[in-house]
Design an enzyme around this catalytic site. Structure first.
Site, PDB file in Angstrom:
ATOM      1  N   GLY A 105      -1.647   6.341  -2.617  1.00 27.20           N
ATOM      2  CA  GLY A 105      -2.792   6.191  -3.519  1.00 27.20           C
ATOM      3  C   GLY A 105      -3.864   5.294  -2.912  1.00 27.20           C
ATOM      4  O   GLY A 105      -5.065   5.612  -2.958  1.00 27.20           O
ATOM      5  N   HIS A 106      -3.438   4.170  -2.317  1.00 23.60           N
ATOM      6  CA  HIS A 106      -4.414   3.268  -1.685  1.00 23.60           C
ATOM      7  C   HIS A 106      -5.073   3.952  -0.484  1.00 23.60           C
ATOM      8  O   HIS A 106      -6.281   3.804  -0.261  1.00 23.60           O
ATOM      9  CB  HIS A 106      -3.730   1.991  -1.196  1.00 23.60           C
ATOM     10  N   GLN A 145      -5.016 -12.677 -12.467  1.00 21.95           N
ATOM     11  CA  GLN A 145      -4.821 -11.522 -13.336  1.00 21.95           C
ATOM     12  C   GLN A 145      -3.357 -11.341 -13.747  1.00 21.95           C
ATOM     13  O   GLN A 145      -2.978 -10.274 -14.245  1.00 21.95           O
ATOM     14  CB  GLN A 145      -5.390 -10.250 -12.702  1.00 21.95           C
ATOM     15  N   LEU A 196       0.819  -1.208   0.000  1.00 19.99           N
ATOM     16  CA  LEU A 196       0.000   0.000   0.000  1.00 19.99           C
ATOM     17  C   LEU A 196       0.857   1.263   0.000  1.00 19.99           C
ATOM     18  O   LEU A 196       1.883   1.338   0.665  1.00 19.99           O
ATOM     19  CB  LEU A 196      -0.923  -0.006   1.228  1.00 19.99           C
TER      20      LEU A 196
HETATM   21  O1  PAF Z   1      -6.291  -2.665  -8.781  1.00 20.74           O
HETATM   22  C1  PAF Z   1      -5.901  -3.671  -8.160  1.00 20.74           C
HETATM   23  O2  PAF Z   1      -5.065  -3.579  -7.251  1.00 20.74           O
HETATM   24  C2  PAF Z   1      -6.457  -5.031  -8.530  1.00 20.74           C
HETATM   25  O3  PAF Z   1      -6.670  -5.150  -9.890  1.00 20.74           O
HETATM   26  C3  PAF Z   1      -7.737  -5.395  -7.736  1.00 20.74           C
HETATM   27  C4  PAF Z   1      -8.876  -4.457  -8.087  1.00 20.74           C
HETATM   28  C5  PAF Z   1      -7.461  -5.342  -6.251  1.00 20.74           C
HETATM   29  C6  PAF Z   1      -8.181  -6.815  -8.103  1.00 20.74           C
HETATM   30  O4  PAF Z   1      -7.193  -7.746  -7.806  1.00 20.74           O
END
Ligand code: PAF
Length: 285
Positions: free
Chosen positions: A33-34, A59, A30
């Site tokens: 931005g988070h 992903q 983190l």
């Molecule tokens: O943006 C991200 O960090 C990821 O794509 C998410 C939305 C947490 C899904 O794994």
């Protein structure tokens, strides 16, 4: 703040949260931005914020940075505690995907352009894990950063088309003082690479400042940086990414690799009446 890693503890902790609940999905590592997403959740009316931390294998394509993606749960938990987060869900892969993955969420055509053209299957993985997180945490609101603009667009389509009944809030991109968009992957950049990475935000800001030919202005900045900034795409699209540019609002999006780090960024552009969609072609590497 409660930190849980399994489904049963999540269900118990979630049931104890009353009022409006927001989810901020993250992959951890983190940064500011988070944390701004947590603040946006509260500004949107959340009484409680749940943050999920999960590096989603679905992903990442073979050869991408799943194994090396930065992970620091202790530091993440400390940062979230000081933001007044109520609940952190940090599952393992086995908790998130207890079965062989059989069913996934199939996004629409917007997933086939830009990031999706370079990373086939990426948005299937994102929408699948986000769907699971929505079911597991049952939020009223979910917050995503505009930094991942195509992801935000597809998640809006997901909740609309599949009737999730969740308010999606898009939060503005947080940048370092010199303009570099905050990203967990910035940690991969050496000092000279970070300087080169600034090309992306400089190009976007040059583009946004040229209301007649934003693509041309941005493209010049990228070209001037030379081969060390390896352009994947630079495109001007409608704000919903689905239509050719029409009207005075557009989005300028860029992806490029510096060293071995792939970076993305985007900006809103207001066009003048003199703009014509063909004043510059789409720019690809
Ligand atoms: O943006 C991200 O960090 C990821 O794509 C998410 C939305 C947490 C899904 O794994």
């Amino acid at each position: 703040m409660t930190v849980v890693t399994d489904r049963a503890s999540l269900a118990t902790a979630r049931a104890a949260l009353t009022g409006t609940v927001a989810l901020v999905p993250t992959m951890g590592a983190l940064h500011e931005g988070h944390l701004s997403l947590v603040r946006s959740a509260k500004a949107a009316g959340a009484d409680h914020v749940i943050v999920s931390i999960f590096v989603n294998p679905l992903q990442f394509a073979p050869g991408e940075d799943f194994e090396t993606y930065p992970r620091d749960l202790d530091a993440d938990v400390t940062a979230l505690r000081s933001e007044g987060v109520s609940l952190v869900f940090a599952p393992t892969r086995e908790v998130m995907y207890p079965h062989r993955v059989r069913v996934t969420v199939s996004p629409g055509p917007v997933a086939g352009i830009l990031e999706g053209a370079s990373r086939p299957g990426f948005f299937d993985g994102v929408l699948t894990v986000v769907t699971k997180l929505f079911h597991l945490t049952t939020p009223d609101i979910a917050v995503f950063g505009e930094k991942d603009y195509q992801q935000l667009t597809l998640i809006r389509q997901l909740v609309t088309d599949l009737d999730f009944g969740i308010d999606i809030v898009g939060a503005p991109t947080v940048r370092d003082a010199d303009g570099l968009a905050k990203s967990s992957r910035n940690a991969y950049l050496s000092t000279p690479q970070r300087e080169l990475a600034l090309t992306l935000s400089r190009a976007l800001h040059a583009g946004a400042a040229d209301t007649v030919d934003p693509l041309g202005a941005a493209s010049t900045v990228i070209s001037d940086a030379g081969d060390a900034v390896e352009l994947d795409y630079l495109e001007l699209t409608s704000p919903d990414l689905g239509e050719p540019v029409a009207g005075d609002q557009a989005r300028l999006l860029v992806a490029a690799t510096v060293g071995s780090t792939r970076l993305i960024d985007n900006i809103a552009v207001t066009l003048s009446p003199e703009f014509t969609a063909h004043s510059s072609p789409r720019v690809h590497s």
